[in-house]
Design a protein around this motif. Structure first.
Motif, short mmCIF file in Angstrom:
data_model
loop_
_atom_site.label_atom_id
_atom_site.label_comp_id
_atom_site.label_asym_id
_atom_site.label_seq_id
_atom_site.Cartn_x
_atom_site.Cartn_y
_atom_site.Cartn_z
N GLN A 97 0.83 -1.20 0.00
CA GLN A 97 0.00 0.00 0.00
C GLN A 97 0.87 1.26 0.00
O GLN A 97 0.57 2.23 -0.70
N ALA A 98 1.94 1.24 0.76
CA ALA A 98 2.85 2.39 0.79
C ALA A 98 3.50 2.59 -0.57
O ALA A 98 3.66 3.73 -1.03
N LYS A 99 3.86 1.50 -1.22
CA LYS A 99 4.48 1.59 -2.54
C LYS A 99 3.49 2.15 -3.57
O LYS A 99 3.84 3.01 -4.38
N LYS A 100 2.24 1.69 -3.51
CA LYS A 100 1.21 2.20 -4.41
C LYS A 100 0.96 3.68 -4.16
O LYS A 100 0.81 4.47 -5.09
N ALA A 101 0.92 4.08 -2.89
CA ALA A 101 0.71 5.49 -2.56
C ALA A 101 1.86 6.34 -3.07
O ALA A 101 1.64 7.45 -3.58
N ALA A 102 3.08 5.85 -2.97
CA ALA A 102 4.24 6.59 -3.46
C ALA A 102 4.18 6.73 -4.98
O ALA A 102 4.50 7.79 -5.53
N ALA A 122 3.04 10.08 -9.68
CA ALA A 122 2.26 10.34 -10.89
C ALA A 122 1.56 11.69 -10.78
O ALA A 122 1.49 12.44 -11.76
N GLY A 123 1.05 12.01 -9.60
CA GLY A 123 0.40 13.31 -9.38
C GLY A 123 1.39 14.44 -9.51
O GLY A 123 1.09 15.49 -10.08
N ASP A 124 2.60 14.27 -9.01
CA ASP A 124 3.63 15.29 -9.13
C ASP A 124 4.02 15.50 -10.59
O ASP A 124 4.27 16.62 -11.02
N ALA A 125 4.08 14.41 -11.35
CA ALA A 125 4.43 14.51 -12.76
C ALA A 125 3.36 15.30 -13.52
O ALA A 125 3.68 16.11 -14.38
N LYS A 126 2.10 15.07 -13.18
CA LYS A 126 1.02 15.81 -13.84
C LYS A 126 1.07 17.29 -13.48
O LYS A 126 0.85 18.15 -14.32
N LEU A 127 1.39 17.59 -12.23
CA LEU A 127 1.45 18.98 -11.78
C LEU A 127 2.64 19.73 -12.38
O LEU A 127 2.60 20.94 -12.56
N SER A 128 3.71 19.01 -12.72
CA SER A 128 4.90 19.67 -13.26
C SER A 128 4.82 19.85 -14.78
O SER A 128 5.82 20.11 -15.41
N GLY A 129 3.68 19.67 -15.35
CA GLY A 129 3.52 19.92 -16.78
C GLY A 129 3.61 18.67 -17.61
O GLY A 129 3.90 18.77 -18.80
#
Length: 116
Positions: A65-70, A75-82
């Motif tokens: 679960q921790a690995k999936k959350a990471a 993936a969320g950070d990649a989307k936010l960075s353009g």
């Protein structure tokens, strides 16, 4: 003050090996002899095994679960960075580090100015 035990390990081992009840329990599979001096029941071993298995499975699930959350956070950070992928981000960081390290490698063998 610590006094030595009245029986040595070898004495205890001989007593355990020659005890009829211990022989019977070991041969019937009701228990196990550990370190030649300690008898442990099969029921106790089974209880420990079940508890250990349960703990290991829970820990494995927590790690997954921790690995999936990471991964989701990355993936969320990649989307936010353009929409830059991880590889592009790492390549850019490596290029920046390469540029900043150029000054550190000066060996003093560069061109010298005009003589005289």
């Amino acid at each position: 003050l610590h006094l030595p035990p009245p029986f040595s390990t070898a004495d205890v081992q001989q007593m355990v090996e020659s005890a009829p009840k211990v022989k019977q329990a070991v041969s019937s599979g009701a228990g196990f002899l550990l370190a030649d001096t300690c008898f442990v029941s099969k029921a106790f071993c089974d209880k420990c095994k079940a508890s250990l298995k349960e703990d290991l499975l829970k820990r494995a699930q927590d790690l997954m679960q921790a690995k999936k959350a990471a991964k989701a956070a990355a993936a969320g950070d990649a989307k936010l960075s353009g929409g830059k992928s991880k590889k592009g981000g790492k390549a850019e960081v490596a290029a920046k580090e390469e540029d900043s390290d150029e000054d550190d490698w000066d060996t003093g063998k560069g061109k010298k100015g005009k003589k005289g």
